[in-house]
Scaffold this active site. Sequence first.
Site, PDB file in Angstrom:
ATOM      1  N   ASP A   9      16.798  15.709  59.806  1.00 34.21           N
ATOM      2  CA  ASP A   9      17.737  14.843  60.531  1.00 34.21           C
ATOM      3  C   ASP A   9      18.754  14.156  59.634  1.00 34.21           C
ATOM      4  O   ASP A   9      19.204  13.044  59.911  1.00 34.21           O
ATOM      5  CB  ASP A   9      16.971  13.775  61.355  1.00 34.21           C
ATOM      6  N   LYS A  44      22.675  17.608  59.270  1.00 33.45           N
ATOM      7  CA  LYS A  44      23.047  18.986  58.915  1.00 33.45           C
ATOM      8  C   LYS A  44      23.992  19.606  59.957  1.00 33.45           C
ATOM      9  O   LYS A  44      24.968  20.262  59.607  1.00 33.45           O
ATOM     10  CB  LYS A  44      21.788  19.855  58.768  1.00 33.45           C
ATOM     11  N   GLY A  56      16.631  19.936  65.671  1.00 31.45           N
ATOM     12  CA  GLY A  56      17.579  19.371  66.640  1.00 31.45           C
ATOM     13  C   GLY A  56      18.815  18.998  65.859  1.00 31.45           C
ATOM     14  O   GLY A  56      18.796  18.029  65.100  1.00 31.45           O
ATOM     15  N   HIS A  57      19.857  19.806  65.954  1.00 31.94           N
ATOM     16  CA  HIS A  57      21.076  19.594  65.167  1.00 31.94           C
ATOM     17  C   HIS A  57      22.181  19.113  66.101  1.00 31.94           C
ATOM     18  O   HIS A  57      22.610  19.839  66.995  1.00 31.94           O
ATOM     19  CB  HIS A  57      21.477  20.895  64.443  1.00 31.94           C
ATOM     20  N   GLN A  89      15.060  21.317  59.258  1.00 31.81           N
ATOM     21  CA  GLN A  89      14.119  20.355  58.665  1.00 31.81           C
ATOM     22  C   GLN A  89      14.683  19.851  57.321  1.00 31.81           C
ATOM     23  O   GLN A  89      15.888  19.813  57.168  1.00 31.81           O
ATOM     24  CB  GLN A  89      12.725  20.975  58.484  1.00 31.81           C
TER      25      GLN A  89
HETATM   26  P1  GDP Z   1      20.196  17.247  61.714  1.00 30.23           P
HETATM   27  O1  GDP Z   1      18.875  17.614  62.305  1.00 30.23           O
HETATM   28  O2  GDP Z   1      20.155  17.203  60.226  1.00 30.23           O
HETATM   29  O3  GDP Z   1      21.315  18.111  62.220  1.00 30.23           O
HETATM   30  O4  GDP Z   1      20.478  15.770  62.189  1.00 30.23           O
HETATM   31  P2  GDP Z   1      20.276  15.168  63.679  1.00 30.23           P
HETATM   32  O5  GDP Z   1      21.341  15.692  64.551  1.00 30.23           O
HETATM   33  O6  GDP Z   1      18.867  15.345  64.115  1.00 30.23           O
HETATM   34  O7  GDP Z   1      20.414  13.622  63.392  1.00 30.23           O
HETATM   35  C1  GDP Z   1      21.556  13.092  62.804  1.00 30.23           C
HETATM   36  C2  GDP Z   1      22.134  12.031  63.749  1.00 30.23           C
HETATM   37  O8  GDP Z   1      23.051  11.267  63.033  1.00 30.23           O
HETATM   38  C3  GDP Z   1      22.908  12.622  64.913  1.00 30.23           C
HETATM   39  O9  GDP Z   1      22.758  11.784  66.019  1.00 30.23           O
HETATM   40  C4  GDP Z   1      24.342  12.641  64.418  1.00 30.23           C
HETATM   41  O10 GDP Z   1      25.294  12.567  65.477  1.00 30.23           O
HETATM   42  C5  GDP Z   1      24.363  11.376  63.599  1.00 30.23           C
HETATM   43  N1  GDP Z   1      25.266  11.384  62.447  1.00 30.23           N
HETATM   44  C6  GDP Z   1      25.581  12.393  61.594  1.00 30.23           C
HETATM   45  N2  GDP Z   1      26.393  11.941  60.611  1.00 30.23           N
HETATM   46  C7  GDP Z   1      26.589  10.635  60.854  1.00 30.23           C
HETATM   47  C8  GDP Z   1      27.324   9.598  60.176  1.00 30.23           C
HETATM   48  O11 GDP Z   1      27.928   9.801  59.130  1.00 30.23           O
HETATM   49  N3  GDP Z   1      27.287   8.357  60.737  1.00 30.23           N
HETATM   50  C9  GDP Z   1      26.598   8.083  61.870  1.00 30.23           C
HETATM   51  N4  GDP Z   1      26.613   6.842  62.333  1.00 30.23           N
HETATM   52  N5  GDP Z   1      25.901   9.025  62.530  1.00 30.23           N
HETATM   53  C10 GDP Z   1      25.882  10.277  62.012  1.00 30.23           C
HETATM   54  P1  IMO Z   2      15.876  19.081  61.918  1.00 37.46           P
HETATM   55  O1  IMO Z   2      16.286  20.506  61.653  1.00 37.46           O
HETATM   56  C1  IMO Z   2      12.845  15.987  61.494  1.00 37.46           C
HETATM   57  C2  IMO Z   2       8.657  17.285  61.563  1.00 37.46           C
HETATM   58  C3  IMO Z   2       7.812  16.868  62.748  1.00 37.46           C
HETATM   59  C4  IMO Z   2       6.442  16.801  62.099  1.00 37.46           C
HETATM   60  C5  IMO Z   2       6.492  17.963  61.117  1.00 37.46           C
HETATM   61  C6  IMO Z   2       5.865  19.258  61.644  1.00 37.46           C
HETATM   62  O2  IMO Z   2      16.412  18.520  63.171  1.00 37.46           O
HETATM   63  O3  IMO Z   2      16.117  18.227  60.721  1.00 37.46           O
HETATM   64  P2  IMO Z   2       6.568  21.089  63.432  1.00 37.46           P
HETATM   65  O4  IMO Z   2       7.018  20.960  64.854  1.00 37.46           O
HETATM   66  O5  IMO Z   2       7.541  21.759  62.539  1.00 37.46           O
HETATM   67  O6  IMO Z   2       5.202  21.688  63.316  1.00 37.46           O
HETATM   68  O7  IMO Z   2       6.417  19.566  62.916  1.00 37.46           O
HETATM   69  O8  IMO Z   2       7.862  18.191  60.830  1.00 37.46           O
HETATM   70  N1  IMO Z   2       9.906  18.008  61.918  1.00 37.46           N
HETATM   71  C7  IMO Z   2      11.127  17.464  61.826  1.00 37.46           C
HETATM   72  N2  IMO Z   2      11.511  16.209  61.510  1.00 37.46           N
HETATM   73  N3  IMO Z   2      13.764  16.939  61.746  1.00 37.46           N
HETATM   74  C8  IMO Z   2      13.398  18.199  62.049  1.00 37.46           C
HETATM   75  O9  IMO Z   2      14.287  19.194  62.176  1.00 37.46           O
HETATM   76  C9  IMO Z   2      12.021  18.503  62.144  1.00 37.46           C
HETATM   77  N4  IMO Z   2      11.316  19.616  62.429  1.00 37.46           N
HETATM   78  C10 IMO Z   2      10.024  19.302  62.273  1.00 37.46           C
HETATM   79  O10 IMO Z   2       8.224  15.625  63.257  1.00 37.46           O
HETATM   80  O11 IMO Z   2       6.325  15.620  61.350  1.00 37.46           O
HETATM   81 MG    MG Z   3      17.508  16.905  63.727  1.00 32.80          MG
END
Ligand code: GDP
Ligand code: IMO
Ligand code: MG
Length: 426
Positions: free
Chosen positions: A12, A15, A39-40, A221
């Site tokens: 998270d 990415k 979840g991107h 991840q």
């Molecule tokens: P990912 O799994 O690495 O793609 O990240 P996620 O989408 O799960 O979580 C990142 C969250 O941070 C999302 O809600 C994005 O919209 C938000 N986000 C990304 N970059 C920024 C930033 O520079 N500032 C803020 N405030 N939010 C951001």
């Molecule tokens: P993105 O790509 C954050 C965590 C889960 C759990 C562990 C194992 O959005 O960054 P799994 O379902 O893979 O067996 O879970 O890894 N986890 C993540 N945490 N971002 C993710 O993906 C994750 N994918 C798995 O919360 O601790």
């Molecule tokens: Mg994510």
Amino acid sequence: MVDVLIGLQWGDEGKGKIVDFLAANYDIIARFQGGPNAGHTLYVKGEKVVLHTIPSGVFHPHCLNLIGNGVVIDPVILQKEIAKVSALQPDMLSRLFVSHRAHLILPTHRALDAASEAAKGKAKIGSTLKGIGPAYMDKTGRNGLRVGDVLRPDFTQRYASIKGKHVQMLQQYDEVPDWEAWEHEFMQSLTALKSLNIVNAEYWLDRALSEGKQILAEGAQGSMLDIDFGTYPFVTSSNTITAGVCAGLGIAPSRIGEVFGITKAYCTRVGGGPFPTELEDETGEALRQAGGEFGATTGRPRRCGWMDLVALRYAVMLSGVTKLIMTKTDVLDSFSPLKVAVAYERQGQQSREMPYELNDAELAPVYHEFRGWTETPVSKCQDATQLPKGFIEFARYIEQYLGAEIAYVSNGTAREQLLGLKKPEI
Ligand code: GDP
Ligand code: IMO
Ligand code: MG
């Protein structure tokens, strides 16, 4: 060359947003590991979209998107995702490609994930319950079903055989979800899966490379969730580091170019497991609120804490990160002082290396403090020259500690909210 983009923390890191930005420079975006546990999040014309299996280049009309052999696919989730994305980007299906070697997540994998987590009680991993672990277990156990198998005439028998094994395994658990209710939609989704562009992806990528195409491998991840180097057993079931790209796409190591490592300006973790810099106080709660730290896949509140340079340095080393990208810098606008962990202390000894056991109660992070930049919010900056001095101090310290330069600073959720500190040559 194949450039790589990976998360350096516990996932998270942002990415999705960064891939969506960088995709302008690439012909192909390829996922190499993980599955719908990812979840991107990206914003498309102001609308929030969360991608789980589809690569984050899908909103660029010039970009082809590949789901590589290292990914585990739940065809039900993929079908729903395709429907959602197609509504926003009608041409997406023609630009989506799937490796015939990618493994499938079956309804019984999801059931096994849930049953095994429930049985672990307090020691549970905190899995996303998408069936990731059981699907990868079948892959390495040489029982798995792959996308290519769906096209075979004996698919039904193969499915029945592995399902039989899973049913036996499920009998040892007290709490088992009603997976049979999921089987109908799984079978239905196979028709949609069969209609996708299923390719022999390693040759497909090789041809693209010989035509001079630019490829970006999109990690899911984060490095601290890596099956080998993460905080085992509180990890996911795939190699999330650069090494995973070669096996997850069929790319030779010599073809890896730039490696972008993404880190938040602080740190989060969702699910169980050690997190030395976690803040279980009002500062942690303030970070969660300011950063909107709730899971994109599960909605769970994310655990929040300070940036951990010991863990980041380890991740940079493991993946050969050449360019850092720091996200969510705007979230720290109102925080003063700010801290980053620079060592772990145990029994009076300080170390900058990752120990075998990170969940050692005697281990405490050693912090370096910064005054922050409350006078000039980073969120308001339009380009790097406007960044406050307090922020530059913070960024330069991190670059020096990690031995890698920060190429971009992200200061908001929108694609264009990215300030180039030093423009990477792509
Ligand atoms: P990912 O799994 O690495 O793609 O990240 P996620 O989408 O799960 O979580 C990142 C969250 O941070 C999302 O809600 C994005 O919209 C938000 N986000 C990304 N970059 C920024 C930033 O520079 N500032 C803020 N405030 N939010 C951001
Ligand atoms: P993105 O790509 C954050 C965590 C889960 C759990 C562990 C194992 O959005 O960054 P799994 O379902 O893979 O067996 O879970 O890894 N986890 C993540 N945490 N971002 C993710 O993906 C994750 N994918 C798995 O919360 O601790
Ligand atoms: Mg994510």
